[in-house]
Design a protein around this motif. Structure first.
Motif: not given
Length: 392
Positions: A180-205
């Motif tokens: 995906g998009a890449q900026r300043d050493g960050y990949d969109e794919a990595d950021l979205m996977l991190q956020f997806a895991r946060v969202l999953k936990e929030a939904l389950l809670r």
């Protein structure tokens, strides 16, 4: 997915696992893997297809028949080799309504549809229709016969779940060979996977019954396969997550997208094209999907999925704005993102921000901001589901 026989039309279903093939072509039957056989207390039809297509089932009387209509399948002229069931007198095919093909099972005894399902292979794009018929009384068969011509033409999409459970599919964009998009050493794919895991936990809670991620690692998953994963989980809704970048770097803020063949603006069209291009580079050519899928969406719009999706998107904007404050200047947009093209699952794509914006990138990498954004999405899902239940 199950549906009682005592309705003229059992259902129609579209499966989105259509990778690496031209969907403008008519589906074909794999004769060697297909057939009608006797089963305990009834019979079973198995039809192996070269690609997934919408289908619908109903019964006709005088003589007794089970009719399966497809959009659309090319049958061989002689299908007698498929008939290996004592309860089925004949099997034949012919044209149905415009754009549909028809398979007809002549019955020697009254039978009704006990279950019907369409299974797809997310890698090959092939499909298998299984229809389980069970013996019924003559009265039950007569009660289930379709209404006169026209009444049976309505395509019905079943609820994804029938047990009251709420299942959410979360789709972190990109992955594997597609960062995906890449900026300043960050990949969109990595950021979205991190956020997806946060969202999953929030939904389950929050009490959501089940949350399914279309990927839970840095791996490539084609756009059609993402939809298939959601459908296999019987998801009630699909949330796709992205944080793209625009060359001009002017866009910032969170945006909620729904499907439209006409993009809201040029930037939205560019984002949708870029997603499809990533799949093409990875060997999955999506350029042939649009015509067929657009037709299916129009055919199945009466099922109410588009209306439900609009309500979901509205709740997303409300929930995110309440938690985050300022969003994109136009927080509700439309574009032809392929991952939104499942006609039977309300689907939204959330651009959490744009990595081309320094402000957005700072937010995307901030755990506090991510938690607030996740809570906004949770609020939206809960509000949307409550409204859905009230409408039932």
């Amino acid at each position: 997915m199950h549906q009682s026989f005592l309705s003229g039309l059992i259902w129609a279903l579209f499966a989105g696992a259509c990778a690496a093939q031209d969907l403008r072509a008519v589906a074909r039957v794999e004769m060697g893997a297909s057939g009608v056989t006797d089963a305990r207390g009834g019979a079973e039809l198995v039809l192996a297809l070269t690609q997934a297509v919408p289908y619908r089932i109903y019964a006709l009387a005088d003589p007794m028949r089970i009719v399966v209509e497809f959009r659309e399948v090319r049958f061989q002229r002689d299908l007698s080799a498929l008939d290996r069931a004592e309860r089925v007198d004949s099997i034949s095919s012919g044209p149905g309504p415009t754009g549909w093909s028809r398979l007809v099972l002549g019955l020697s005894v009254p039978m009704g549809v006990e279950t019907a399902a369409l299974e797809t292979d997310p890698n090959e794009g092939t499909a298998r229709v299984r229809v389980r018929l069970r013996d019924v009384s003559a009265e039950a068969f007569a009660a289930g016969v379709a209404e006169p011509e026209g009444a049976r033409r309505e395509a019905v999409i079943p609820a994804q779940t029938d047990d009251g459970r709420l299942i959410v599919a979360v789709d972190p964009g990109h992955g594997g060979v597609d960062p995906g998009a890449q900026r300043d050493g960050y990949d969109e794919a990595d950021l979205m996977l991190q956020f997806a895991r946060v969202l999953k936990e929030a939904l389950l809670r929050a009490g959501i019954d089940e949350v399914v991620l279309t990927r839970d690692a840095d791996q490539f998953v084609s756009l059609p396969a993402r939809v298939s994963i959601a459908r296999a989980a019987r998801a009630d809704l699909l949330i796709s997550l992205h944080a793209d970048a625009l060359a001009e770097g002017r866009a910032s803020g969170t945006t909620v997208y729904t499907l439209s063949q006409e993009a809201s603006d040029r930037a939205s069209a560019i984002l949708a094209e870029r997603q499809d291009r990533q799949d093409i580079l990875a060997g999955v050519d999506l350029r042939a999907l649009d015509d067929q899928i657009a037709t299916v969406l129009m055919d199945l719009a009466r099922a109410g999925t588009a209306v439900r999706t609009e309500r979901l998107a509205t709740e997303m904007v409300t929930g995110l704005r309440a938690r985050l404050g300022e969003l994109h200047k136009r927080p509700r947009l439309q574009a032809g993102f392929s991952v939104l093209k499942a006609p039977d699952i309300p689907s939204v794509l959330i651009e959490l921000g744009f990595m081309s914006s320094e402000v957005d990138l700072r937010r995307l990498t901030d755990p506090v901001w991510r938690g607030q954004a996740a809570e906004g999405i949770v609020d939206a899902v809960i509000a949307w589901h409550a409204d859905e239940e009230a409408r039932k």
